[in-house]
Motif scaffolding. Structure first.
Motif, mmCIF file in Angstrom:
data_model
loop_
_atom_site.group_PDB
_atom_site.id
_atom_site.type_symbol
_atom_site.label_atom_id
_atom_site.label_comp_id
_atom_site.label_asym_id
_atom_site.label_seq_id
_atom_site.Cartn_x
_atom_site.Cartn_y
_atom_site.Cartn_z
ATOM 1 N N ASN A 148 0.854 -1.191 0.000
ATOM 2 C CA ASN A 148 0.000 0.000 0.000
ATOM 3 C C ASN A 148 0.896 1.249 0.000
ATOM 4 O O ASN A 148 1.067 1.922 1.021
ATOM 5 N N GLU A 150 -0.318 7.458 10.049
ATOM 6 C CA GLU A 150 -0.759 6.746 8.845
ATOM 7 C C GLU A 150 0.397 6.334 7.943
ATOM 8 O O GLU A 150 0.196 5.641 6.955
ATOM 9 N N THR A 199 0.025 2.802 6.551
ATOM 10 C CA THR A 199 -0.331 1.754 7.513
ATOM 11 C C THR A 199 -1.800 1.355 7.414
ATOM 12 O O THR A 199 -2.193 0.317 7.932
ATOM 13 N N SER A 200 -2.602 2.172 6.747
ATOM 14 C CA SER A 200 -4.038 1.899 6.670
ATOM 15 C C SER A 200 -4.321 0.733 5.743
ATOM 16 O O SER A 200 -3.493 0.370 4.886
ATOM 17 N N ASP A 201 -5.514 0.171 5.891
ATOM 18 C CA ASP A 201 -5.958 -0.900 5.003
ATOM 19 C C ASP A 201 -6.101 -0.349 3.584
ATOM 20 O O ASP A 201 -6.583 0.775 3.404
ATOM 21 N N SER A 257 -9.279 1.359 2.577
ATOM 22 C CA SER A 257 -9.653 2.629 3.203
ATOM 23 C C SER A 257 -8.594 3.708 3.001
ATOM 24 O O SER A 257 -8.642 4.749 3.645
ATOM 25 N N SER A 258 -7.656 3.452 2.090
ATOM 26 C CA SER A 258 -6.586 4.425 1.857
ATOM 27 C C SER A 258 -7.121 5.752 1.340
ATOM 28 O O SER A 258 -6.544 6.810 1.595
ATOM 29 N N VAL A 301 -7.471 8.637 3.786
ATOM 30 C CA VAL A 301 -6.313 9.368 4.325
ATOM 31 C C VAL A 301 -5.614 10.211 3.259
ATOM 32 O O VAL A 301 -4.762 11.033 3.589
#
Length: 775
Positions: free
Chosen positions: A66, A100, A128-130, A133-134, A137
């Protein structure tokens, strides 16, 4: 059954309309929110080797895919100037320490992240987010990325690419809706020459779309759906909702003009045109059902969304529309609109009334007789022409979608272009390997096996370099590597120590292979296949990922599933058409006719999107390949949509054959009665598809353009020339049914075809739309 359904709709008209209005009012707040629950990814099969490789590396080595790429470029400074480094560090200051952001890999850590002209470099920022759901952010990410006076920045990478897909898809949908609605309303006014009659199809299509989008919103909370569901839902909802309503309203006006009462006209309309609508919707749904057999979530979810909206369009046409017609009655012709007429037919109740003698002078009747007089002279040239249209597909090159499918002005596409043009593309798209050994990877025995395996890979003529723990320094021998890794905690070289820590965990290793060729180059594909086919032996397993491997897996996954989907769709459609037409030959002929128009659109895909014909007019950059899912989307969408017109045409021919028993005459009468109204419906669908062809997203543009071209071919060459020629050549074999136990006509349906002796009617448009004779 359909006759009784029509009777039911007339008796309970207020209840049915009320229920639909309640459904639309409830759905209205949720329909615009459908995009919020849809995902922009879904191009990877979970069973693909490349995905399995990423799963292993993520689990064992905590490799983060990611990643947002920040590209810095400056006309004033080079990467070697201190000011360039100072300004890039200042730009990144807001991201460092943010919760994040997991890791930042700068060009100072990896010199291969510097452009060949030294005026640009990129930084990899792991979030670091899924991944799903990026997008939440990214706005804050952009805010924290500070602007600098002399060093410009742009962002790209996977999260930005998927965010851009979401934004562009929604923009394309708004544009298509804005263009399609006015054109569709104008076309309906031109066909019906009445404001009330023209509004009815728009109401039915609109209700189907609104309720379908609300259902998509609900379903999106339960399962993962692709953002492309939005486009397919609106495209089919508008196209088929208007199409089906057009046929139903047209038939209702015809029955009323024949002297039937309002209630009887509604019932007969549902029994005849409604029956054809039901079977047509079934064939379209079968085509879209084929998409659910694919492991690629984008296709799977598009199939689910498409089936929902088609079924809703059919239900609305068989319930809401008859109820509205029963309520409106003769006022269906109210608020007339004056357009020039191209016929001298007189008007009764706002409809064109044609005497029996005039039937035989209609355009479609005369055309069919000319074709059937010289069937071989028409059949072979048209057949060869359609095959010629499809021939370019023999030279198709498939690839997975990347940022090149997006317009040039969005961030991820701009970053992609810079990486392609100013960086060593081979370095930015390496082949990635997840290697697992038997036991500890750093044991002397495994180091020997790995060293021999890597040396074999390096010997391949297409390999530029291999980055691994056993090729980190070309000066080291096997014995030196074995000695070095016997006590890894004592390694003093900081680079090698960091490389070892990020590349090895237990029995799992991370290996990169850099090809001498670009990611989509056939040589790189050959290299990936060679690595996959090279057995490392000694209990070592290898999974290959990277851009090239992902492309190969994407295409293979699609076209491994495609034959099964094609077979099931074809067989199921054959059975449905057999039940409709009570013939063994007609369904097979319809499927073959359908396939020809689809193949012609396949050829157009190659000529336009791969080779770039008309790319300036259509506003896109040629890909050099065809996005691999496009032919499958086209097949499953067009197989049902083109069959739509075949069903309506053959239904009218079948009615005429039941009454006359004369194959040649029934073809001429059926074509004359349906020719104009089918042409009008086809024009509306072509307009709707053409509006989607204005999309910036190339997958949507290809779908819209391909469908528009196929419907044009189907409505002219296939329906006007090839179908009558084929039916003339087959003669009575068209109606061959050797099973004596099966009824030739559905019980009671033939009597609905019987019209009063005095006249025939058509909903006349500018080209002699639908003229009638005795039925």
């Amino acid at each position: 059954m359909f006759y009784h359904l029509g009777r039911f709709a007339t008796r309970h008209r207020w209840l049915i309309v009320g229920l639909w209005m309640v459904a639309a009012v409830i759905a209205l707040p949720f329909a615009p929110q459908a995009s919020q629950v849809l995902r922009s990814g879904g191009f990877v099969s979970p069973d693909a080797e490349s995905q399995q490789a990423i799963n292993v590396l993520s689990e064992k080595l905590h490799v983060n895919t990611n990643i947002v790429q920040i590209i810095f470029e400056s006309k004033k400074y080079t990467v070697e100037d201190p000011q360039f480094l100072q300004q890039t560090q200042a730009a990144l200051a807001g991201l460092r320490g943010w919760k994040e952001v997991g890791q930042i890999t700068s060009f100072t850590d990896n010199p291969r992240q510097i452009s060949t002209d030294l005026h640009a470099a990129y930084v990899n920022v792991a979030l670091t987010s899924d991944p799903n759901s990026s997008s939440l952010v990214l706005p804050e990410f952009q805010r924290r990325l500070h602007k600098m006076p002399d060093v410009q920045s742009m962002v790209g990478g996977g999260p930005v690419f998927y965010e851009d897909i979401q934004a562009v898809s929604e923009s394309d949908l708004r544009r298509a809706e804005f263009l399609a609605f006015p054109f569709a309303i104008f076309a309906l006014l031109f066909v019906f020459r009445s404001v009330i009659a023209a509004i009815l199809p728009a109401v039915v299509g609109g209700c189907a779309v609104v309720v379908a989008l609300a259902l998509v919103f609900a379903l999106g909370h339960v399962t993962e759906l692709s953002i492309f569901v939005l486009n397919i839902t609106t495209l089919f909802g508008l196209g088929l909702g208007v199409d089906y309503s057009l046929f139903m309203v047209s038939r209702f006006r015809e029955e009323v003009a024949h002297g039937r009462s309002i209630d009887e006209a509604v019932a007969v309309t549902v029994a005849t045109a409604g029956r054809a609508v039901a079977f047509s919707g079934l064939t379209v749904s079968i085509g879209l059902f084929g998409l659910t057999f694919f492991h690629i979530n984008m296709l799977h979810s598009v199939g689910i969304g498409g089936i929902m909206v088609v079924l809703l369009a059919v239900i609305a046409a068989l319930t809401l529309l008859p109820a509205l017609l029963a309520m409106i009655g003769l006022k269906v012709n109210a608020l007339p609109v004056r357009f020039p007429r191209f016929s001298k037919n007189k008007s009764v109740n706002g409809l064109s009334v044609v005497n029996e003698d005039e039937l035989h002078h209609g355009f479609w009747y005369r055309l069919s007789h000319v074709v059937m007089r010289y069937p071989l002279r028409v059949f072979f040239p048209v057949l060869l022409l359609l095959i010629g249209f499809g021939l370019p597909f023999l030279w198709v090159r498939f690839s997975a979608p990347d940022a090149s499918i997006l317009p040039a002005n969005v961030p991820s596409r701009q970053a992609y272009t810079v990486l392609q043009e100013r960086f060593n593309q081979r370095e930015t798209t390496p082949i990635i390997m997840a290697v697992q050994t038997k036991g500890d990877a750093l044991s002397a025995e495994n180091i020997k096996y790995l060293y021999d395996y890597v040396q074999r890979i390096k010997a391949h003529p297409y390999v530029e370099r291999v980055d691994s723990i056993v090729s980190a320094d070309p000066r080291f021998t096997l014995e030196q590597y074995q000695s070095l890794y016997s006590h890894p905690q004592f390694i003093s070289d900081p680079y090698l120590s960091a490389f070892l820590k990020s590349s090895v965990a237990g029995n799992t290793l991370f290996v990169e292979v850099v090809s001498k060729y670009g990611m989509v180059d056939p040589h790189s594909q050959t290299l990936v296949q060679a690595i996959r086919n090279t057995d490392p032996g000694h209990g070592i397993s290898v999974l290959v990922d990277g851009g090239t491997a992902g492309n190969i897996d994407y295409v293979n996954s699609l076209y491994t599933d495609f034959p099964l989907a094609l077979l099931i769709v074809s067989l199921t459609t054959y059975i449905v058409l057999f039940l409709l037409f009570r013939s063994l030959v007609l369904p097979l002929k319809a499927i073959i006719m359908n396939t020809l128009s689809i193949l012609a659109s396949y050829g157009a895909l190659v000529v336009i999107f791969q080779q770039g014909f008309l790319h300036q007019l259509l506003g896109f950059t040629p890909l050099g390949f065809v996005e691999a899912s496009s032919p499958i989307l086209l097949f499953c969408s067009l197989f049902g949509l083109s069959m739509d017109y075949e069903v309506f045409l053959l239904s009218r021919i079948q009615e005429a054959f039941w009454q006359t028993g004369d194959n040649t005459r029934s073809v001429a009468i059926g074509l004359q009665r349906s020719g104009g109204i089918i042409t009008s419906a086809a024009v509306i669908v072509i307009v709707v598809c053409a509006c989607f062809a204005t999309a910036d997203m190339l997958i949507v543009k290809a779908l819209g353009l391909g469908m528009a071209l196929a419907v044009i071919i189907d409505a002219t060459l296939v329906r006007g020339l090839l179908v009558p020629a084929t039916m003339r050549l087959l003669g009575d074999w068209n109606w061959w049914l050797p099973f004596s136990g099966i009824q030739r006509h559905p019980h009671g349906l033939a009597e609905f075809s019987a019209a009063p002796e005095r006249s025939e009617v058509s909903t006349q448009d500018a080209s002699d739309v639908q003229m009638g004779g005795k039925r």
